[in-house]
Design an enzyme around this catalytic site. Structure first.
Site, PDB file in Angstrom:
ATOM      1  N   ASP A  13       0.824  -1.216   0.000  1.00 40.48           N
ATOM      2  CA  ASP A  13       0.000   0.000   0.000  1.00 40.48           C
ATOM      3  C   ASP A  13       0.860   1.270   0.000  1.00 40.48           C
ATOM      4  O   ASP A  13       0.563   2.236   0.694  1.00 40.48           O
ATOM      5  CB  ASP A  13      -0.947  -0.007   1.207  1.00 40.48           C
ATOM      6  CG  ASP A  13      -2.047   1.056   1.098  1.00 40.48           C
ATOM      7  OD1 ASP A  13      -2.352   1.482  -0.030  1.00 40.48           O
ATOM      8  OD2 ASP A  13      -2.581   1.464   2.137  1.00 40.48           O
ATOM      9  N   TYR A  14       1.923   1.256  -0.791  1.00 39.64           N
ATOM     10  CA  TYR A  14       2.803   2.419  -0.893  1.00 39.64           C
ATOM     11  C   TYR A  14       2.332   3.368  -1.996  1.00 39.64           C
ATOM     12  O   TYR A  14       3.113   3.803  -2.846  1.00 39.64           O
ATOM     13  CB  TYR A  14       4.248   1.974  -1.156  1.00 39.64           C
ATOM     14  CG  TYR A  14       4.956   1.381   0.030  1.00 39.64           C
ATOM     15  CD1 TYR A  14       4.674   1.798   1.323  1.00 39.64           C
ATOM     16  CD2 TYR A  14       5.931   0.407  -0.143  1.00 39.64           C
ATOM     17  CE1 TYR A  14       5.343   1.259   2.405  1.00 39.64           C
ATOM     18  CE2 TYR A  14       6.609  -0.134   0.931  1.00 39.64           C
ATOM     19  CZ  TYR A  14       6.303   0.297   2.205  1.00 39.64           C
ATOM     20  OH  TYR A  14       6.977  -0.241   3.283  1.00 39.64           O
TER      21      TYR A  14
END
Length: 307
Positions: free
Chosen positions: A261-262
């Site tokens: 989830d970057y």
């Protein structure tokens, strides 16, 4: 602003707006997309506009990060909506109002609004929401939107779209799993589902005619097995799109096969980079990980070392 949660409802309101000052006005949006022009000296409202966003349309956060200003080249200087304030909303509308009066621009879409749910297929209130200001480049309004994380693999599409800043007419779509197809879906069809979405503020370069889109991940952020090659290619990237046609110019990926989830949540910054005495049009890309990338914004090629 007076924009508060209804009594008895969960307080999901956030203060994320960045005001802009143009001429004699400071323009803001409230948490649920109400607009205002403020006197920059006193802070008093000159006009307000009620967007009518319902509580049911609020996702996990009620947030409007800002608005955009547009000076029309087709509307006469003394006519309504020569100068406009444009915003996109939590319930997926694109709204244009007169910058001097706050009245809806009747020549824009239907009574000053465009329905951004068109082509997204099945969804529910709050599943998709546009929280960042649209970017306007050479007469094209480019719109992105967030898709709720971790709900379902085949969530609504993360498609990026362009509309005429003068009329609100559809111009193009960049749909990751429909490469090369920039048109709206045919009746009964929809944009490809579950594709990476962009929720952070975009940046535009009028001289180059490009829009720089900060991308997130495919739906179901931490599960990658069902992602297509195209989804993996653009997730957690900055994508440069032609603002007039929607055609992809370049992609720079900050994480390969991102399952952490970057998303790129920050707006990129444009500046002139001096390289061996030559000024190069550049872009700075900050990330959630504290890594910052500096690229030639014409090509997406790194200007500093990337390890």
């Amino acid at each position: 602003t007076g924009d508060l949660p209804p009594k008895g409802k969960t307080n999901k309101w956030a203060a994320e707006t960045t005001p802009i000052k143009v001429g004699d006005g400071v323009y803001i949006c409230t948490a649920t997309n109400n607009l205002a022009k403020l006197d920059p000296v006193s802070g008093k409202p000159i006009w307000t506009f009620d967007a009518g966003t319902k509580y049911e349309s609020v996702p996990y956060t009620a947030a409007c990060r800002g608005v955009s200003y547009y000076r029309s080249e087709t509307t006469a200087p003394d006519a309504q909506c020569h100068n406009r304030i444009v915003e996109s909303t939590l319930d997926m509308r694109l709204i244009a109002v007169d910058a001097d009066t706050g009245k809806p621009c009747q020549q824009f879409g239907e009574n000053g609004q465009v329905n951004l749910l068109k082509g997204l297929g099945e969804t529910v209130p709050g599943f998709v929401a546009s929280t960042s200001p649209p970017v306007i480049v050479n007469g094209a309004v480019v719109v992105n939107h967030q898709v709720l994380d971790g709900q379902k693999r085949w969530a609504p599409s993360g498609v990026i779209r362009g509309y005429s800043a003068d009329t609100g007419a559809f111009l193009w779509a960049w749909d990751v799993n429909r490469p090369g197809v920039t048109t709206e879906p045919e009746p009964g069809e929809e944009y490809s589902r579950g594709t990476p979405n962009s929720w952070g503020p975009m940046t535009g370069d009028e001289q180059l005619g490009l829009v720089y889109v900060p991308m997130g991940n495919s739906a179901a952020d931490y599960y990658s097995a069902l992602r297509s090659e195209n989804e993996n290619r653009v997730s957690s990237s900055v994508v440069a799109l032609d603002a007039t046609t929607g055609k992809e110019r370049w992609v720079f990926q900050t994480v390969h096969k991102d399952v952490w989830d970057y998303d790129i949540g920050s707006q990129s910054t444009l500046f002139d980079f001096t390289d061996k005495g030559e000024k190069v049009p550049a872009i700075i890309i900050p990330t959630k990980r504290g890594q910052t990338f500096v690229l030639d914004r014409r090509s997406g090629k790194p200007l500093t070392a990337v390890e």
